[in-house]
Write an enzyme that holds these catalytic residues in place. Structure first.
Site, mmCIF file in Angstrom:
data_model
loop_
_atom_site.group_PDB
_atom_site.id
_atom_site.type_symbol
_atom_site.label_atom_id
_atom_site.label_comp_id
_atom_site.label_asym_id
_atom_site.label_seq_id
_atom_site.Cartn_x
_atom_site.Cartn_y
_atom_site.Cartn_z
ATOM 1 N N ARG A 1 62.844 61.459 30.508
ATOM 2 C CA ARG A 1 63.940 62.414 30.373
ATOM 3 C C ARG A 1 64.138 62.724 28.900
ATOM 4 N NH1 ARG A 1 70.024 61.488 30.067
ATOM 5 N NH2 ARG A 1 70.764 63.630 30.101
ATOM 6 N N HIS B 1 71.901 68.782 25.314
ATOM 7 C CA HIS B 1 72.353 67.417 25.029
ATOM 8 C C HIS B 1 73.045 67.459 23.657
ATOM 9 C CE1 HIS B 1 71.521 62.945 26.042
ATOM 10 N NE2 HIS B 1 72.361 62.950 25.013
ATOM 11 N N GLU C 1 76.523 65.097 29.929
ATOM 12 C CA GLU C 1 77.851 64.546 29.650
ATOM 13 C C GLU C 1 78.846 65.549 29.067
ATOM 14 O OE1 GLU C 1 77.533 60.994 27.315
ATOM 15 O OE2 GLU C 1 76.300 59.972 28.789
ATOM 16 N N ASN D 1 75.146 58.840 34.146
ATOM 17 C CA ASN D 1 74.950 57.923 33.020
ATOM 18 C C ASN D 1 76.027 56.851 33.117
ATOM 19 O OD1 ASN D 1 73.055 59.787 32.283
ATOM 20 N ND2 ASN D 1 74.137 60.505 30.452
ATOM 21 N N TYR E 1 77.415 53.161 31.408
ATOM 22 C CA TYR E 1 77.335 52.127 30.382
ATOM 23 C C TYR E 1 78.340 51.011 30.598
ATOM 24 C CZ TYR E 1 74.117 55.093 27.914
ATOM 25 O OH TYR E 1 73.016 55.831 27.600
ATOM 26 N N GLU F 1 70.959 57.574 32.628
ATOM 27 C CA GLU F 1 71.045 56.729 31.426
ATOM 28 C C GLU F 1 71.733 55.428 31.805
ATOM 29 O OE1 GLU F 1 72.985 58.412 27.951
ATOM 30 O OE2 GLU F 1 71.928 60.314 28.219
HETATM 31 C C1 FCB Z 1 75.445 58.627 25.948
HETATM 32 C C2 FCB Z 1 74.625 59.762 25.384
HETATM 33 C C3 FCB Z 1 73.348 59.333 24.728
HETATM 34 C C4 FCB Z 1 73.522 58.045 23.959
HETATM 35 C C5 FCB Z 1 74.180 56.994 24.811
HETATM 36 C C6 FCB Z 1 74.324 55.653 24.143
HETATM 37 O O1 FCB Z 1 76.788 58.986 25.993
HETATM 38 O O2 FCB Z 1 74.291 60.685 26.396
HETATM 39 O O3 FCB Z 1 72.876 60.384 23.926
HETATM 40 O O4 FCB Z 1 74.190 58.277 22.781
HETATM 41 O O5 FCB Z 1 75.431 57.445 25.221
#
Ligand code: FCB
Length: 450
Positions: A78, A122, A167, A293, A295, A353
């Protein structure tokens, strides 16, 4: 927990990057400046004044990097296109040399049987468009569709997966409300205008795709953070509802359900603009997949100080935190995948992500770079993906963030997310232990998670 973790044979194992974070040479071959180029070159905007001028030098080392992907056994990659390489003025004149870079890259991926997954936007908006108001200008939906059409015409016969935006929440929140990201505005009245225009551009990009000859599939990439209440105090529960609307539903409800969450007016007050007639119809286009995405989660409490959502993150004293201060919470990935499937239906989902910044030394020791915390992060989060799938959620693929250590936006090169280490002084790449582990997971189709 089952002892075997097999995934479907066609599960798409990949890794992700984005243009400004890795490419370098931002003005090469006739490219125009982007908002990120300008922002990073403005004093005090990024950590140590770091910029994407060189980054991972991928614009020149792409061939070596594709070989690295192949060495890792990736089935998909990607990446994003820098709009201002294609259209230096943002619209109008096409820069063939910029286009040729992405054609070469795409062909090299296909030669190695790596599926290209392209994100059109992006975060690096052409600066020339920012000069016309950027995401504040309603015309941006047409500008974006014009750019998208050029890309569908150029790569539509070769690219299997497209995403319009990466995002959108971050662009509105970080770029226009808090000012921590490009273009660095801090304005309550701008943020919701930007959010609406982002989604209008998304809709226009999907419509342009349907009208094109492109053969692949199109979706949207959102970052989701499931919100959990820090206590059962009704004020915390209310804060969770607002925080969830602001970060998660603000972008998915209009696209998937054709409406904005009621909380938007509660949060923005008179700053929430009455959407234009027909806006929701153009945003609410059927998608082929959704990219998520993930985290961290948001353990959330009410806060009078945190305008405009009046919700704050609460620390979990029992948890591990990454270098970016994000709580490691693998169950949140399972929960959020289940929530999306339940609320929005059985659309194919991809984790586009997922990854973590932990401390890695600037120079890799010869041979292996051990990153046990990242290895564990991947193991636990992939187990969570597996658990979601076992409960019936249609997850079709997973992309590690990131292939390479890179420019973490305003945090500069201080945070390393790669499964491959990059020595920024020499540009030497070294596969980390997490990269080797990921290769093993791919080779065993999940077996190595056991
Ligand atoms: C996300 C972004 C990516 C990167 C990660 C850690 O929010 O899409 O570009 O910065 O975080």
């Amino acid at each position: 927990m089952p002892s075997t973790f097999s995934f479907p044979t066609d599960f798409l194992w990949g890794a992700a990057t984005s243009a400004y974070q890795i490419e370098g040479s931002p003005l090469a071959d006739g490219a125009g400046a982007s908002t990120w180029h300008r922002f990073a070159h403005t004093p005090k905007r990024t950590h140590h004044g770091d910029t994407g001028d060189v980054a991972c030098d991928h614009y020149r080392r792409w061939h070596e990097d594709v070989a690295l992907m192949s060495e890792l056994g990736l089935r998909a990659y990607r990446f994003s296109i820098a709009w201002s390489r294609i259209l230096p003025e943002g619209r109008g004149r096409v820069n063939r040399k910029g286009l040729a870079f992405y054609e070469r890259l795409t062909d090299a991926l296909l030669e190695r049987d790596i599926v290209p997954n392209v994100t059109l936007f992006h975060w690096d908006l052409p600066a020339a468009l920012d000069d016309r108001g950027g995401w504040l200008n309603r015309d941006i939906a047409d500008w974006f569709a014009e750019y998208a059409r050029i890309m569908y015409d150029a790569l539509g016969d070769r690219v299997a997966m497209w995403a319009t935006l990466n995002e959108p929440w971050v662009v509105s929140d970080g770029g226009y409300l808090l000012g921590k990201l490009a273009p660095g505005h801090s304005n309550l009245y701008e943020a919701p205008i930007v959010a609406q225009n982002l989604m209008r551009a998304h809709g226009a990009g999907v419509q342009a795709f349907r009208a094109s000859n492109a053969t692949g599939r199109i979706g949207l990439v959102v970052n989701l953070e499931p919100k959990y209440a820090a206590s059962d105090d009704p004020r915390d529960l209310d804060a969770v509802r607002r925080a969830d609307a602001y970060m998660n539903r603000q972008y998915l409800d209009p696209v998937m359900l054709g409406r904005w969450p009621e909380e938007m007016r509660e949060i923005f007050g008179d700053a929430w603009p009455e959407p234009g007639a027909g806006d929701l119809d153009s945003i609410n286009q059927p998608l082929d997949f959704l990219g998520i995405n993930y985290y961290t989660r948001g353990l959330t409490a009410h806060s009078n100080a945190r305008w405009p959502v009046f919700a704050r993150h609460v620390n979990n004293p029992r948890a591990v935190y990454t270098e970016t201060g994000w709580e490691v919470y693998p169950d949140g990935l399972r929960d959020v995948l289940q929530w999306v499937a339940e609320r929005y239906g059985g659309l194919p989902l991809y984790v586009t992500e997922n990854g973590a910044a932990f401390y890695d030394p600037p120079t890799a020791p010869d041979g292996v770079l051990d990153d046990p915390l990242r290895v564990q992060y991947y193991r636990e989060h992939l187990r969570a993906v597996h658990a979601a799938m076992a409960s019936g959620v249609p997850v079709k693929g997973y992309f590690a963030w990131s292939l390479l250590d890179n420019l973490e936006w305003s945090l500069g090169f201080s945070k390393r997310f790669g499964i491959v280490h990059v020595d920024f002084a020499t540009q030497k790449r070294t596969i980390k232990a997490s990269g080797r582990y990921y290769r093993e997971i791919i080779r065993t189709n999940g077996g190595a998670l056991g």
